[in-house]
Design a protein around this motif. Structure first.
Motif, PDB file in Angstrom:
ATOM      1  N   TYR A 111       1.684   8.123  -0.518  1.00 17.99           N
ATOM      2  CA  TYR A 111       0.991   7.483   0.602  1.00 17.99           C
ATOM      3  C   TYR A 111       1.428   6.034   0.779  1.00 17.99           C
ATOM      4  O   TYR A 111       1.528   5.546   1.908  1.00 17.99           O
ATOM      5  CB  TYR A 111      -0.522   7.611   0.466  1.00 17.99           C
ATOM      6  CG  TYR A 111      -0.986   9.010   0.799  1.00 17.99           C
ATOM      7  CD1 TYR A 111      -0.844   9.518   2.086  1.00 17.99           C
ATOM      8  CD2 TYR A 111      -1.527   9.835  -0.168  1.00 17.99           C
ATOM      9  CE1 TYR A 111      -1.237  10.805   2.405  1.00 17.99           C
ATOM     10  CE2 TYR A 111      -1.922  11.132   0.137  1.00 17.99           C
ATOM     11  CZ  TYR A 111      -1.772  11.606   1.426  1.00 17.99           C
ATOM     12  OH  TYR A 111      -2.149  12.891   1.737  1.00 17.99           O
ATOM     13  N   ARG A 112       1.732   5.352  -0.297  1.00 19.09           N
ATOM     14  CA  ARG A 112       2.256   3.986  -0.206  1.00 19.09           C
ATOM     15  C   ARG A 112       3.639   3.996   0.461  1.00 19.09           C
ATOM     16  O   ARG A 112       3.910   3.223   1.390  1.00 19.09           O
ATOM     17  CB  ARG A 112       2.329   3.342  -1.587  1.00 19.09           C
ATOM     18  CG  ARG A 112       2.726   1.878  -1.543  1.00 19.09           C
ATOM     19  CD  ARG A 112       2.769   1.229  -2.915  1.00 19.09           C
ATOM     20  NE  ARG A 112       3.895   1.735  -3.694  1.00 19.09           N
ATOM     21  CZ  ARG A 112       3.813   2.542  -4.745  1.00 19.09           C
ATOM     22  NH1 ARG A 112       2.640   2.953  -5.190  1.00 19.09           N
ATOM     23  NH2 ARG A 112       4.886   2.947  -5.383  1.00 19.09           N
ATOM     24  N   LEU A 113       4.510   4.913   0.034  1.00 15.40           N
ATOM     25  CA  LEU A 113       5.849   5.026   0.612  1.00 15.40           C
ATOM     26  C   LEU A 113       5.796   5.482   2.076  1.00 15.40           C
ATOM     27  O   LEU A 113       6.580   5.026   2.908  1.00 15.40           O
ATOM     28  CB  LEU A 113       6.716   5.981  -0.201  1.00 15.40           C
ATOM     29  CG  LEU A 113       7.109   5.501  -1.593  1.00 15.40           C
ATOM     30  CD1 LEU A 113       7.817   6.623  -2.355  1.00 15.40           C
ATOM     31  CD2 LEU A 113       7.980   4.258  -1.507  1.00 15.40           C
ATOM     32  N   ARG A 114       4.865   6.376   2.373  1.00 19.31           N
ATOM     33  CA  ARG A 114       4.715   6.851   3.756  1.00 19.31           C
ATOM     34  C   ARG A 114       4.325   5.692   4.668  1.00 19.31           C
ATOM     35  O   ARG A 114       4.857   5.553   5.768  1.00 19.31           O
ATOM     36  CB  ARG A 114       3.678   7.961   3.833  1.00 19.31           C
ATOM     37  CG  ARG A 114       3.579   8.565   5.229  1.00 19.31           C
ATOM     38  CD  ARG A 114       2.610   9.684   5.283  1.00 19.31           C
ATOM     39  NE  ARG A 114       1.270   9.128   5.407  1.00 19.31           N
ATOM     40  CZ  ARG A 114       0.222   9.810   5.836  1.00 19.31           C
ATOM     41  NH1 ARG A 114       0.336  11.086   6.124  1.00 19.31           N
ATOM     42  NH2 ARG A 114      -0.945   9.241   5.934  1.00 19.31           N
ATOM     43  N   GLN A 115       3.419   4.836   4.196  1.00 19.60           N
ATOM     44  CA  GLN A 115       3.029   3.661   4.967  1.00 19.60           C
ATOM     45  C   GLN A 115       4.233   2.767   5.243  1.00 19.60           C
ATOM     46  O   GLN A 115       4.436   2.310   6.360  1.00 19.60           O
ATOM     47  CB  GLN A 115       1.999   2.885   4.175  1.00 19.60           C
ATOM     48  CG  GLN A 115       0.655   2.518   4.742  1.00 19.60           C
ATOM     49  CD  GLN A 115       0.264   3.014   6.085  1.00 19.60           C
ATOM     50  OE1 GLN A 115       0.123   4.211   6.344  1.00 19.60           O
ATOM     51  NE2 GLN A 115       0.041   2.111   6.965  1.00 19.60           N
TER      52      GLN A 115
END
Length: 76
Positions: free
Chosen positions: A60-64
């Motif tokens: 989710y951090r990388l997706r952001q």
């Protein structure tokens, strides 16, 4: 009738330009971010694909970051 064909042609041109813009933005992304955008938003059969690569919080951090980079590439 001729006016309708012109409108359809203009709409198709606009669609083609939009697709070209998105494709160039995707190409400008680093490979990891490109994969996230494509698998998460464009590949309908890729549900849960990231579990093989990342923890949920990391994903989710990388997706952001991928979303922000994509938007930056669109110059929005």
């Amino acid at each position: 009738m001729k006016e309708r064909k012109l409108e359809a042609s203009e709409e198709q041109q606009c669609d083609e330009l939009t697709v070209a813009l998105y494709e160039s933005a995707l190409e400008a992304l680093p490979e990891m971010y490109r994969e996230i955008i494509v698998r998460e938003f464009l590949d309908e059969s890729a549900d849960g694909w990231f579990y093989n690569y990342y923890t949920k919080s990391t994903f989710y951090r990388l997706r952001q970051r991928a979303i922000h980079e994509f938007i930056d590439c669109l110059n929005v």
